[in-house]
Design a protein around this motif. Structure first.
Motif, short mmCIF file in Angstrom:
data_model
loop_
_atom_site.label_atom_id
_atom_site.label_comp_id
_atom_site.label_asym_id
_atom_site.label_seq_id
_atom_site.Cartn_x
_atom_site.Cartn_y
_atom_site.Cartn_z
N ARG A 7 0.78 -1.26 -0.05
CA ARG A 7 0.06 -0.18 -0.10
C ARG A 7 1.20 1.16 -0.21
O ARG A 7 1.68 1.34 0.92
N PHE A 9 1.70 5.73 -1.10
CA PHE A 9 0.98 6.77 -1.55
C PHE A 9 2.24 7.81 -1.37
O PHE A 9 3.30 7.51 -1.12
N HIS A 42 0.98 14.21 7.51
CA HIS A 42 1.74 14.45 6.35
C HIS A 42 0.65 15.04 5.36
O HIS A 42 -0.69 15.06 5.75
N THR A 44 -1.17 14.28 1.59
CA THR A 44 -0.76 13.44 0.72
C THR A 44 -1.05 14.18 -0.63
O THR A 44 -2.00 14.79 -0.85
N PHE A 47 -2.65 8.82 -3.63
CA PHE A 47 -2.72 7.62 -3.02
C PHE A 47 -2.73 6.38 -4.11
O PHE A 47 -3.60 6.59 -5.13
N ARG A 126 -11.29 12.05 -8.63
CA ARG A 126 -11.72 13.23 -7.71
C ARG A 126 -10.49 14.22 -7.84
O ARG A 126 -9.37 13.99 -8.16
N HIS A 131 -4.76 18.75 2.04
CA HIS A 131 -5.30 18.98 3.28
C HIS A 131 -4.47 17.98 4.21
O HIS A 131 -3.66 17.14 3.91
N THR A 133 -5.02 15.52 7.24
CA THR A 133 -5.70 14.69 8.16
C THR A 133 -5.17 14.61 9.64
O THR A 133 -4.14 14.26 9.74
N ARG A 136 -9.46 10.90 12.40
CA ARG A 136 -10.78 10.34 11.72
C ARG A 136 -11.77 9.81 12.87
O ARG A 136 -11.42 9.52 13.99
N TYR A 179 3.34 4.55 8.67
CA TYR A 179 3.83 4.97 7.41
C TYR A 179 5.43 4.94 7.62
O TYR A 179 5.99 5.35 8.43
O1 3AM Z 1 -4.11 11.09 5.30
P1 3AM Z 1 -4.77 11.62 4.05
O2 3AM Z 1 -6.27 11.74 4.03
O3 3AM Z 1 -4.23 12.77 3.45
O4 3AM Z 1 -6.94 8.89 3.47
C1 3AM Z 1 -5.83 8.27 3.17
C2 3AM Z 1 -4.46 9.06 3.57
O5 3AM Z 1 -4.70 10.35 3.19
C3 3AM Z 1 -5.30 8.20 1.81
O6 3AM Z 1 -4.21 7.81 1.46
C4 3AM Z 1 -3.42 8.59 2.58
C5 3AM Z 1 -2.63 7.35 3.12
O7 3AM Z 1 -3.38 6.65 3.66
N1 3AM Z 1 -6.27 6.95 1.19
C6 3AM Z 1 -6.14 5.77 2.00
N2 3AM Z 1 -7.08 5.15 1.03
C7 3AM Z 1 -7.62 5.58 0.16
C8 3AM Z 1 -8.54 5.47 -1.08
N3 3AM Z 1 -8.90 4.21 -1.32
C9 3AM Z 1 -6.90 6.82 0.25
N4 3AM Z 1 -7.28 7.75 -0.68
C10 3AM Z 1 -7.96 7.59 -1.81
N5 3AM Z 1 -8.60 6.57 -1.82
#
Ligand code: 3AM
Length: 189
Positions: A7, A9, A42, A44, A47, A126, A131, A133, A136, A179
């Motif tokens: 996984r 990003f 961080h 992003t 992803f 999208r 931003h 995060t 959650r 991460y």
């Molecule tokens: O912390 P942020 O929101 O910037 O939300 C997840 C996180 O971003 C995003 O990837 C970052 C690292 O995990 N993420 C996880 N699953 C995702 C998905 N299916 C995703 N973004 C888009 N689609």
């Protein structure tokens, strides 16, 4: 093989001092929210999901080559304001905003998207919504987003120079994701 999937990003790191400051504010949030660990905060850029080592090699090659051919200079980011995703209905994410959004950040996200397409991944539909995060919302918890917003100061958190971007791996664990940077790409001074 499935086992060589990771996984991943693409992200931009945040200044350590600013992360600590944000972490102190996140510490007072109610139990309905799960704060992102301070060291994991961080921004992003893209992803990629569970990608193979081959896809990852293409992404790394694309980004490296892109930054060699058309270097990008370091730029400043400023963290300011906060909000919820989604902005209406049951919130899932509490975020801190980037304001103004530096052109450099948009350009890095564009290259991160180019790398995904080069690797044959489905294009992102999208729009890029930069931003940080912060936390959650736990599932099945009733929480009033507006009330939670009122607990987080609407302030300027700081400014720092972005000098690199990182391809990160994300390992999902019960206590929250871990991460780790797989590869760091430096911007040209
Ligand atoms: O912390 P942020 O929101 O910037 O939300 C997840 C996180 O971003 C995003 O990837 C970052 C690292 O995990 N993420 C996880 N699953 C995702 C998905 N299916 C995703 N973004 C888009 N689609």
């Amino acid at each position: 093989a499935l086992e060589d999937r990771r996984r991943c990003f693409l992200a931009v790191a945040i200044d350590e001092k600013i992360k600590e400051e944000i972490g102190r504010a996140a510490a007072v949030l109610p139990r309905a929210l799960r704060p992102v660990a301070v060291e994991s905060l961080h921004v992003t850029l893209r992803f990629y999901g569970e990608i193979t080592s081959r896809e990852r090699a293409v992404i790394e090659g694309y980004l490296g080559e892109s930054l060699r051919r058309d270097p990008l200079s370091p730029f400043f980011l400023r963290l300011r304001g906060r909000g919820l995703f989604p902005s209406r209905g049951a919130p899932r994410v509490l975020w801190i905003g980037l304001s103004p959004v530096a052109d450099g950040l948009i350009e890095l996200a564009r290259r991160g998207e180019g790398a995904a397409v080069a690797a044959g991944l489905p294009p992102e539909r999208r729009p890029f919504s930069p931003h940080l995060t912060l936390a959650r919302f736990r599932e099945g918890q009733k929480s009033d987003g507006q009330e939670i917003l009122s607990l987080l100061p609407d302030r300027f958190w700081g400014e720092w120079a972005v000098k690199s971007l990182s391809l990160m791996s994300s390992t999902l664990r019960p206590q929250g994701p871990l991460y780790r940077p797989l590869r760091v790409f430096d911007l040209k001074e």
